[in-house]
Design an enzyme around this catalytic site. Sequence first.
Site, PDB file in Angstrom:
ATOM      1  N   GLY A  61      -9.704   6.753  -9.959  1.00 51.72           N
ATOM      2  CA  GLY A  61      -9.989   6.367  -8.588  1.00 51.72           C
ATOM      3  C   GLY A  61      -9.140   7.179  -7.629  1.00 51.72           C
ATOM      4  O   GLY A  61      -8.113   7.752  -8.010  1.00 51.72           O
ATOM      5  N   CYS A  62      -9.554   7.230  -6.375  1.00 55.05           N
ATOM      6  CA  CYS A  62      -8.828   8.060  -5.411  1.00 55.05           C
ATOM      7  C   CYS A  62      -7.410   7.542  -5.179  1.00 55.05           C
ATOM      8  O   CYS A  62      -6.425   8.260  -5.401  1.00 55.05           O
ATOM      9  CB  CYS A  62      -9.607   8.181  -4.104  1.00 55.05           C
ATOM     10  N   TYR A  63      -7.274   6.291  -4.755  1.00 56.00           N
ATOM     11  CA  TYR A  63      -5.941   5.745  -4.528  1.00 56.00           C
ATOM     12  C   TYR A  63      -5.090   5.728  -5.798  1.00 56.00           C
ATOM     13  O   TYR A  63      -3.913   6.104  -5.761  1.00 56.00           O
ATOM     14  CB  TYR A  63      -6.030   4.331  -3.951  1.00 56.00           C
ATOM     15  N   THR A  95      -5.027   7.731  -8.196  1.00 55.39           N
ATOM     16  CA  THR A  95      -4.545   9.086  -8.491  1.00 55.39           C
ATOM     17  C   THR A  95      -3.166   9.306  -7.880  1.00 55.39           C
ATOM     18  O   THR A  95      -2.245   9.797  -8.540  1.00 55.39           O
ATOM     19  CB  THR A  95      -5.538  10.140  -7.972  1.00 55.39           C
ATOM     20  N   PHE A 106      -3.487  13.998  -0.468  1.00 58.89           N
ATOM     21  CA  PHE A 106      -4.555  14.697  -1.168  1.00 58.89           C
ATOM     22  C   PHE A 106      -5.895  14.319  -0.544  1.00 58.89           C
ATOM     23  O   PHE A 106      -5.968  13.388   0.274  1.00 58.89           O
ATOM     24  CB  PHE A 106      -4.553  14.384  -2.674  1.00 58.89           C
TER      25      PHE A 106
END
EC number: 1.2.1.38
Length: 308
Positions: free
Chosen positions: A116-118, A120, A287
């Site tokens: 997942g984005c968060y 990461t 990011f």
Amino acid sequence: MASPLIFIDGDQGTTGLQIHEKLRGRTDIALLTLPDAHRKDPVRRAQAINECDIAMLCLPDAAAREAAASIVNPRVRVIDASSAHRTHADWVYGFPEMVKGQAARVAAASRVSNPGCYPTGAIALLRPLLDAGLVPRDYPVSVNAVSGYSGGGRASVEAHEGPQATNRSQFRVYGLELAHKHPPEIVKHAGLAFRPMFVPSYGAYRQGIVLTIPLETRLLSPGVDGVALHDCLSAHYADETFVKVLPMQAPGVVKQLDPEALNGTNLMQLNVFSNDENGQILLAAVFDNLGKGASGAAVQNLDLMLGL
């Protein structure tokens, strides 16, 4: 020898579109997508996924589970960009820089779950420090993060860029029921003993993340300070291409964090800020939520699986 056939299932969503954009000019692979009339046809989708070499699932969780279950061809390998399999024991977690040997595990895997984005950013900051014993596994972790509105998917993009965009909010904190789907992923792959407090938010910009984790030195072992944490992260990511730890003390040292600074890339920058007098440390990650937080990571994992 024929080029590997890559099937993008769900190539009309935010992540799928980005993956397709990154891959469509490549000559070392062949892309398989379904025409509009067949995208929701379970028979055609099952046929496509069983004919490809690597399937990239850019689907809602339930649809991703259904797609994975439809695979009967043992040669088919999968990268799932949904959250359906991120804590599943039979799937390799697709964060190649997480621990030593993870990139090799991704390269050899038949089933890879894209992070997942968060998570990461949170796992990138926490995992090396917990493994080194510098931050206790039972530390009461708080994760605060702001993402561009594309993190909310097509509906959020439409709300900010569509006909009703004039009514959009400039900033929004969400997940206030404290039951967001990301904490279990963070717990498992960071190695935490307990669920972190997770406070996500969206800003009125398209993409990019700033994620921060505050720490109190009084809750760490004696002698553990910001320099020790920074040295640990720097050593862990020293040879990585896509994850960089910025210096604590240097000309032009970071004074502000811009969530859009790495947009359009697969890069992630990590920072450690500390104030010894106040006994406080701030870990930070910057990011692109559509890059290293989604499509960039998926393509990185694809290249590993292709032996590149």
